[in-house]
Motif scaffolding. Structure first.
Motif, PDB file in Angstrom:
ATOM      1  N   VAL A 108       0.817  -1.212   0.000  1.00  0.00           N
ATOM      2  CA  VAL A 108       0.000   0.000   0.000  1.00  0.00           C
ATOM      3  C   VAL A 108       0.847   1.258   0.000  1.00  0.00           C
ATOM      4  O   VAL A 108       0.351   2.343  -0.301  1.00  0.00           O
ATOM      5  N   ALA A 109       2.131   1.124   0.323  1.00  0.00           N
ATOM      6  CA  ALA A 109       3.051   2.266   0.270  1.00  0.00           C
ATOM      7  C   ALA A 109       4.464   1.735   0.104  1.00  0.00           C
ATOM      8  O   ALA A 109       4.852   0.769   0.766  1.00  0.00           O
ATOM      9  N   THR A 110       5.216   2.348  -0.791  1.00  0.00           N
ATOM     10  CA  THR A 110       6.584   1.923  -1.086  1.00  0.00           C
ATOM     11  C   THR A 110       7.458   3.146  -1.290  1.00  0.00           C
ATOM     12  O   THR A 110       7.042   4.112  -1.943  1.00  0.00           O
ATOM     13  N   VAL A 111       8.652   3.120  -0.741  1.00  0.00           N
ATOM     14  CA  VAL A 111       9.638   4.162  -1.027  1.00  0.00           C
ATOM     15  C   VAL A 111      10.891   3.494  -1.569  1.00  0.00           C
ATOM     16  O   VAL A 111      11.388   2.520  -1.016  1.00  0.00           O
ATOM     17  N   THR A 112      11.358   4.005  -2.707  1.00  0.00           N
ATOM     18  CA  THR A 112      12.636   3.572  -3.263  1.00  0.00           C
ATOM     19  C   THR A 112      13.694   4.508  -2.725  1.00  0.00           C
ATOM     20  O   THR A 112      13.684   5.703  -3.023  1.00  0.00           O
ATOM     21  N   VAL A 113      14.569   3.984  -1.901  1.00  0.00           N
ATOM     22  CA  VAL A 113      15.562   4.835  -1.246  1.00  0.00           C
ATOM     23  C   VAL A 113      16.763   5.021  -2.167  1.00  0.00           C
ATOM     24  O   VAL A 113      16.847   4.415  -3.241  1.00  0.00           O
ATOM     25  N   GLY A 114      17.696   5.841  -1.749  1.00  0.00           N
ATOM     26  CA  GLY A 114      18.787   6.229  -2.629  1.00  0.00           C
ATOM     27  C   GLY A 114      19.847   5.176  -2.861  1.00  0.00           C
ATOM     28  O   GLY A 114      20.831   5.447  -3.539  1.00  0.00           O
ATOM     29  N   SER A 115      19.656   3.986  -2.298  1.00  0.00           N
ATOM     30  CA  SER A 115      20.621   2.911  -2.538  1.00  0.00           C
ATOM     31  C   SER A 115      20.273   2.221  -3.856  1.00  0.00           C
ATOM     32  O   SER A 115      19.745   1.116  -3.886  1.00  0.00           O
ATOM     33  N   ASP A 116      20.544   2.898  -4.966  1.00  0.00           N
ATOM     34  CA  ASP A 116      20.284   2.356  -6.304  1.00  0.00           C
ATOM     35  C   ASP A 116      21.612   2.401  -7.047  1.00  0.00           C
ATOM     36  O   ASP A 116      21.954   3.379  -7.689  1.00  0.00           O
ATOM     37  N   PHE A 117      22.384   1.319  -6.900  1.00  0.00           N
ATOM     38  CA  PHE A 117      23.752   1.278  -7.411  1.00  0.00           C
ATOM     39  C   PHE A 117      23.883   0.216  -8.497  1.00  0.00           C
ATOM     40  O   PHE A 117      23.221  -0.812  -8.464  1.00  0.00           O
ATOM     41  N   GLU A 118      24.801   0.477  -9.427  1.00  0.00           N
ATOM     42  CA  GLU A 118      25.062  -0.469 -10.498  1.00  0.00           C
ATOM     43  C   GLU A 118      26.558  -0.549 -10.751  1.00  0.00           C
ATOM     44  O   GLU A 118      27.246   0.482 -10.811  1.00  0.00           O
ATOM     45  N   ALA A 119      27.065  -1.763 -10.891  1.00  0.00           N
ATOM     46  CA  ALA A 119      28.501  -1.973 -11.129  1.00  0.00           C
ATOM     47  C   ALA A 119      28.679  -3.340 -11.779  1.00  0.00           C
ATOM     48  O   ALA A 119      27.817  -4.211 -11.674  1.00  0.00           O
ATOM     49  N   PRO A 120      29.834  -3.563 -12.457  1.00  0.00           N
ATOM     50  CA  PRO A 120      30.024  -4.820 -13.188  1.00  0.00           C
ATOM     51  C   PRO A 120      30.566  -5.946 -12.314  1.00  0.00           C
ATOM     52  O   PRO A 120      31.292  -5.731 -11.347  1.00  0.00           O
ATOM     53  N   ARG A 121      30.197  -7.169 -12.712  1.00  0.00           N
ATOM     54  CA  ARG A 121      30.776  -8.364 -12.118  1.00  0.00           C
ATOM     55  C   ARG A 121      31.301  -9.252 -13.247  1.00  0.00           C
ATOM     56  O   ARG A 121      30.911  -9.122 -14.413  1.00  0.00           O
ATOM     57  N   SER A 122      32.196 -10.175 -12.884  1.00  0.00           N
ATOM     58  CA  SER A 122      32.725 -11.147 -13.840  1.00  0.00           C
ATOM     59  C   SER A 122      31.741 -12.292 -13.995  1.00  0.00           C
ATOM     60  O   SER A 122      31.215 -12.808 -12.995  1.00  0.00           O
ATOM     61  N   LEU A 123      31.484 -12.706 -15.238  1.00  0.00           N
ATOM     62  CA  LEU A 123      30.642 -13.857 -15.499  1.00  0.00           C
ATOM     63  C   LEU A 123      31.470 -15.134 -15.476  1.00  0.00           C
ATOM     64  O   LEU A 123      32.649 -15.110 -15.862  1.00  0.00           O
ATOM     65  N   PRO A 124      30.895 -16.245 -15.059  1.00  0.00           N
ATOM     66  CA  PRO A 124      31.658 -17.501 -14.993  1.00  0.00           C
ATOM     67  C   PRO A 124      32.294 -17.894 -16.323  1.00  0.00           C
ATOM     68  O   PRO A 124      33.405 -18.414 -16.353  1.00  0.00           O
ATOM     69  N   GLY A 125      31.633 -17.624 -17.435  1.00  0.00           N
ATOM     70  CA  GLY A 125      32.182 -17.996 -18.731  1.00  0.00           C
ATOM     71  C   GLY A 125      33.028 -16.916 -19.382  1.00  0.00           C
ATOM     72  O   GLY A 125      33.445 -17.070 -20.539  1.00  0.00           O
ATOM     73  N   GLY A 126      33.281 -15.829 -18.656  1.00  0.00           N
ATOM     74  CA  GLY A 126      34.039 -14.718 -19.204  1.00  0.00           C
ATOM     75  C   GLY A 126      33.135 -13.546 -19.546  1.00  0.00           C
ATOM     76  O   GLY A 126      31.935 -13.697 -19.773  1.00  0.00           O
ATOM     77  N   GLY A 127      33.709 -12.368 -19.587  1.00  0.00           N
ATOM     78  CA  GLY A 127      32.943 -11.159 -19.850  1.00  0.00           C
ATOM     79  C   GLY A 127      32.406 -10.541 -18.573  1.00  0.00           C
ATOM     80  O   GLY A 127      32.581 -11.084 -17.472  1.00  0.00           O
ATOM     81  N   LEU A 128      31.731  -9.395 -18.742  1.00  0.00           N
ATOM     82  CA  LEU A 128      31.209  -8.644 -17.604  1.00  0.00           C
ATOM     83  C   LEU A 128      29.699  -8.485 -17.721  1.00  0.00           C
ATOM     84  O   LEU A 128      29.148  -8.379 -18.824  1.00  0.00           O
ATOM     85  N   GLN A 129      29.060  -8.445 -16.589  1.00  0.00           N
ATOM     86  CA  GLN A 129      27.620  -8.201 -16.490  1.00  0.00           C
ATOM     87  C   GLN A 129      27.384  -7.114 -15.452  1.00  0.00           C
ATOM     88  O   GLN A 129      27.949  -7.154 -14.355  1.00  0.00           O
ATOM     89  N   ASP A 130      26.575  -6.119 -15.786  1.00  0.00           N
ATOM     90  CA  ASP A 130      26.221  -5.099 -14.808  1.00  0.00           C
ATOM     91  C   ASP A 130      25.182  -5.648 -13.838  1.00  0.00           C
ATOM     92  O   ASP A 130      24.196  -6.279 -14.263  1.00  0.00           O
ATOM     93  N   ILE A 131      25.390  -5.394 -12.554  1.00  0.00           N
ATOM     94  CA  ILE A 131      24.452  -5.774 -11.509  1.00  0.00           C
ATOM     95  C   ILE A 131      23.954  -4.498 -10.835  1.00  0.00           C
ATOM     96  O   ILE A 131      24.747  -3.643 -10.446  1.00  0.00           O
TER      97      ILE A 131
END
Length: 370
Positions: free
Chosen positions: A137-160
């Motif tokens: 009935v009520a939701t607040v999206t707080v300022g913890s909205d971060f994005e950064a890359p991680r390594s994929l198991p098969g190689g390459g990068l994925q943003d999380i």
């Protein structure tokens, strides 16, 4: 378990209202109002990400953090969390760390939009599968909205991408004459923690820091004609000064009402300083008590420490490591507390693979409205 819970509540309630009620006394009789506060745990400790000093270290930290998120398996934990809620049928549930994890493959410009884990929707689906009807009935999206890359198991990068939310859930299966919710509100606090790291864009000449913000949500709940303002929040743990300022914003904001008020949440302020970790021995809890609030736990379980924090970050510690109380049901005005219990704090509450439902225990209380 449901039968035991309601039998105990009914028995205590009848002690307060002996004998047959007349029509007049029934109108004045206290009305039970069930609430719960629950930190869902985002799934990992983010400190290594914020401490990364170069791009390689950042990728390594994000990779490790997201691996922990996967290992702490929210879909499995949500089964236990849904059982907790289903067992007590609260009218309202205050959720903290109801996070949204998203990804983008390969890593690159733009924001990640592919949903990996939506903690809120997963929990609602688990409740629905148990025949329990709740909605945000009520939701607040707080300022913890971060994005950064991680390594994929098969190689390459994925943003999380991590998006943090506080949510107020309400039952939707009761007739309006029994229970209804109105006036939903949500806002971020003005007081916040600024973090300046070159890796996150805080570089000369602008030196603009990241804002680590938090917020609150509220609604007015009416149970059989008795209306109460209910607020849930998750206060800042990293800065006592900021945390205490956020509590002041609550007192001058949504808690500043002529209605009776109930505050649910993870306040990150250890009750009486007992077991306090660095940063949690703040005055926030005492400040709220001084403002007229009563702690439902101490009102119903005096002498019981009622620890709610914290299990290990991987949630597989074999014995509970809860050692401080920072999760609360507080109330003020024409409200009294009937019962309070912890949830998710015993060995029997662990999932089939041995995970604790969260790094916190939750608190459920039955309050009486007059």
């Amino acid at each position: 378990m449901v039968r035991r819970w309601f039998t105990a509540v009914l028995g205590a309630f009848l002690l307060l209202t002996p004998g047959a009620l007349t029509a007049a006394s029934a109108a004045e009789a206290p009305v039970p109002f069930r609430v719960m506060t629950r930190n869902l745990y985002l799934g990992a400790d983010l400190a290594p990400v914020l401490a990364a000093g170069n791009p390689q270290a950042l990728v390594a930290a994000v990779t490790a953090v997201y691996a922990n998120v996967q290992a702490t398996n929210f879909p499995e934990r949500a089964e236990a969390l849904a059982d907790e809620i289903a067992d007590s049928d609260p009218h309202l549930v205050g959720l903290q760390e109801a996070v949204l994890w998203r990804s983008q493959t390969p890593a690159g410009p733009g924001s990640a939009t592919h949903v990996e884990y939506d903690f809120l929707q997963i929990l609602l689906d688990k409740l629905a599968s148990r025949g329990k009807h709740y909605a945000a009935v009520a939701t607040v999206t707080v300022g913890s909205d971060f994005e950064a890359p991680r390594s994929l198991p098969g190689g390459g990068l994925q943003d999380i991408r991590l998006t943090d939310r506080d949510v107020l859930l309400a039952r939707t299966d009761l007739p309006a004459r029994v229970f209804s919710v109105a006036n939903p509100q949500a806002a971020r606090f003005q007081a916040h923690v600024p973090i300046c790291r070159p890796l996150f864009g805080c570089v000369p000449p602008s030196n603009v820091p990241i804002r680590v913000e938090r917020g609150w949500v509220a609604a007015d709940a009416t149970v059989r004609g008795n209306t109460t303002r209910v607020v849930t929040t998750h206060l800042e743990p990293a800065s006592p000064t900021v945390q205490e300022s956020q509590a002041d914003e609550l007192l001058t904001g949504p808690l500043n009402t002529a209605l009776p008020t109930v505050l649910l949440g993870d306040l990150n302020s250890a009750a009486g300083g007992v077991g306090a970790t660095p940063g949690s021995a703040t005055q926030t809890y005492n400040h709220l008590l001084a403002a007229g609030f009563t702690d439902a736990w101490t009102a119903t379980r005096p002498g019981n420490p009622g620890f709610t924090c914290c299990q290990a970050a991987n949630l597989i510690n074999p014995t509970s490591s809860l050692a401080q109380r920072i999760d609360y049901v507080l109330f003020r005005g024409n409200v009294t507390a009937l019962t309070s219990n912890r949830v998710g704090d015993t060995q029997a509450d662990r999932t089939p693979s041995g995970l604790w439902p969260s790094d916190h225990a939750g608190v459920r209380s039955v309050l009486l409205l007059r």
